[in-house]
Motif scaffolding. Structure first.
Motif, PDB file in Angstrom:
ATOM      1  N   UNK A 140      -8.178 -10.117  -3.647  1.00 33.29           N
ATOM      2  CA  UNK A 140      -8.547  -8.836  -3.028  1.00 33.29           C
ATOM      3  C   UNK A 140      -7.357  -7.875  -2.998  1.00 33.29           C
ATOM      4  N   UNK A 141      -6.181  -8.366  -2.638  1.00 31.45           N
ATOM      5  CA  UNK A 141      -4.975  -7.521  -2.639  1.00 31.45           C
ATOM      6  C   UNK A 141      -4.673  -7.020  -4.057  1.00 31.45           C
ATOM      7  N   UNK A 142      -4.848  -7.903  -5.031  1.00 33.38           N
ATOM      8  CA  UNK A 142      -4.609  -7.530  -6.419  1.00 33.38           C
ATOM      9  C   UNK A 142      -5.565  -6.423  -6.857  1.00 33.38           C
ATOM     10  N   UNK A 143      -6.855  -6.583  -6.583  1.00 31.63           N
ATOM     11  CA  UNK A 143      -7.852  -5.575  -6.959  1.00 31.63           C
ATOM     12  C   UNK A 143      -7.529  -4.231  -6.311  1.00 31.63           C
ATOM     13  N   UNK A 144      -7.115  -4.244  -5.061  1.00 33.92           N
ATOM     14  CA  UNK A 144      -6.773  -2.995  -4.362  1.00 33.92           C
ATOM     15  C   UNK A 144      -5.545  -2.334  -4.980  1.00 33.92           C
ATOM     16  N   UNK A 145      -4.546  -3.131  -5.338  1.00 34.32           N
ATOM     17  CA  UNK A 145      -3.348  -2.591  -5.960  1.00 34.32           C
ATOM     18  C   UNK A 145      -3.690  -1.937  -7.308  1.00 34.32           C
ATOM     19  N   UNK A 146      -4.470  -2.630  -8.132  1.00 35.41           N
ATOM     20  CA  UNK A 146      -4.851  -2.103  -9.442  1.00 35.41           C
ATOM     21  C   UNK A 146      -5.662  -0.819  -9.277  1.00 35.41           C
ATOM     22  N   UNK A 147      -6.562  -0.801  -8.315  1.00 33.98           N
ATOM     23  CA  UNK A 147      -7.373   0.400  -8.053  1.00 33.98           C
ATOM     24  C   UNK A 147      -6.469   1.573  -7.684  1.00 33.98           C
ATOM     25  N   UNK A 148      -5.483   1.342  -6.836  1.00 36.91           N
ATOM     26  CA  UNK A 148      -4.559   2.406  -6.415  1.00 36.91           C
ATOM     27  C   UNK A 148      -3.732   2.913  -7.594  1.00 36.91           C
ATOM     28  N   UNK A 149      -3.191   2.000  -8.384  1.00 33.23           N
ATOM     29  CA  UNK A 149      -2.392   2.392  -9.556  1.00 33.23           C
ATOM     30  C   UNK A 149      -3.258   3.196 -10.521  1.00 33.23           C
ATOM     31  N   UNK A 150      -4.472   2.724 -10.773  1.00 32.46           N
ATOM     32  CA  UNK A 150      -5.390   3.420 -11.684  1.00 32.46           C
ATOM     33  C   UNK A 150      -5.667   4.844 -11.194  1.00 32.46           C
ATOM     34  N   UNK A 169       5.280   8.191 -21.590  1.00 36.80           N
ATOM     35  CA  UNK A 169       4.442   7.024 -21.852  1.00 36.80           C
ATOM     36  C   UNK A 169       4.604   6.069 -20.680  1.00 36.80           C
ATOM     37  N   UNK A 170       3.508   5.789 -20.020  1.00 37.67           N
ATOM     38  CA  UNK A 170       3.502   4.823 -18.921  1.00 37.67           C
ATOM     39  C   UNK A 170       2.752   3.602 -19.416  1.00 37.67           C
ATOM     40  N   UNK A 171       3.393   2.457 -19.380  1.00 37.07           N
ATOM     41  CA  UNK A 171       2.805   1.224 -19.889  1.00 37.07           C
ATOM     42  C   UNK A 171       2.815   0.184 -18.788  1.00 37.07           C
ATOM     43  N   UNK A 172       1.727  -0.558 -18.679  1.00 41.00           N
ATOM     44  CA  UNK A 172       1.750  -1.685 -17.754  1.00 41.00           C
ATOM     45  C   UNK A 172       1.095  -2.893 -18.401  1.00 41.00           C
ATOM     46  N   UNK A 173       1.576  -4.030 -18.014  1.00 38.47           N
ATOM     47  CA  UNK A 173       1.019  -5.307 -18.457  1.00 38.47           C
ATOM     48  C   UNK A 173       0.836  -6.123 -17.184  1.00 38.47           C
ATOM     49  N   UNK A 174      -0.352  -6.584 -16.952  1.00 43.03           N
ATOM     50  CA  UNK A 174      -0.632  -7.402 -15.764  1.00 43.03           C
ATOM     51  C   UNK A 174      -1.194  -8.722 -16.255  1.00 43.03           C
ATOM     52  N   UNK A 175      -0.614  -9.806 -15.798  1.00 37.75           N
ATOM     53  CA  UNK A 175      -1.145 -11.121 -16.148  1.00 37.75           C
ATOM     54  C   UNK A 175      -0.692 -12.144 -15.109  1.00 37.75           C
ATOM     55  N   UNK A 176      -1.527 -13.134 -14.892  1.00 39.14           N
ATOM     56  CA  UNK A 176      -1.098 -14.212 -13.999  1.00 39.14           C
ATOM     57  C   UNK A 176      -0.027 -15.055 -14.685  1.00 39.14           C
TER      58      UNK A 176
END
Length: 182
Positions: A140-150, A169-176
């Motif tokens: 849930x914290x992860x989903x909220x963070x991604x939503x805010x960044x987006x 250029x803004x680049x992000x990579x998210x992975x477990x």
């Protein structure tokens, strides 16, 4: 001779085509001339050849054609708002995922190299940074963070070029991590 149709991932696994697709991400519609201006280091004949390959492969579509000074100007967009669908991602092998990721990384290296090739550059003044951060977040914290960044990124994506703005250029990579904790 029968040729196997290239997947969308295979179509994008070329540095020039990858950059063309990047120009059209986010629902952008651009003329070939606008793409050529954005990718001015690519010879026009090469650019046209790769645009046609993307059109023939169904990744890019012509959304409008208009007569401009005796020539037919095409306006292009991605066939879908996402370059590769969730279904196509699910069908890709590990090797295909790694090839797409390596192409993505190669495009970052290419972007950074073009930046460093300028006559003068100032990483601090230009705001250049790259970092790797480890975060511990619930789903849930992860989903909220991604939503805010987006939301923050999307609020700036509609900005049009003008003299006071510099393309960044803004680049992000998210992975477990690859292993589950606990």
């Amino acid at each position: 001779m029968f040729m196997k149709k290239e997947s969308k991932a295979d179509l994008m696994l070329h540095p020039v085509r990858f950059r063309i697709v990047q120009c059209l991400l986010g629902g952008e519609e651009r003329t070939v001339q606008e793409i050529s201006s954005a990718l001015s280091d690519i010879p026009q004949a090469t650019l046209y050849r790769h645009i046609n390959k993307l059109i023939d492969g169904g990744l890019v579509k012509v959304v409008q054609q208009r007569q401009v000074r005796g020539t037919l100007e095409k306006v292009l967009s991605l066939q879908s708002t996402k370059a590769v669908s969730q279904e196509e991602l699910a069908l890709m092998s590990r090797d295909e995922h790694m090839r797409v990721f390596m192409m993505f990384l190669a495009s970052l290296v290419d972007d950074y190299d073009r930046y460093l090739q300028q006559e003068e550059f100032d990483l601090l003044q230009d705001g250049v940074s790259f970092r790797k951060a480890t975060l511990y977040l619930s789903d849930e914290e992860f989903k909220e963070m991604v939503k805010t960044i987006r939301q923050v990124i999307e609020s700036s994506m509609s900005n049009q070029p003008r003299e006071s703005r510099r393309k960044r250029v803004f680049t992000n990579i998210i992975m477990p991590d690859g292993k589950k904790e606990g």
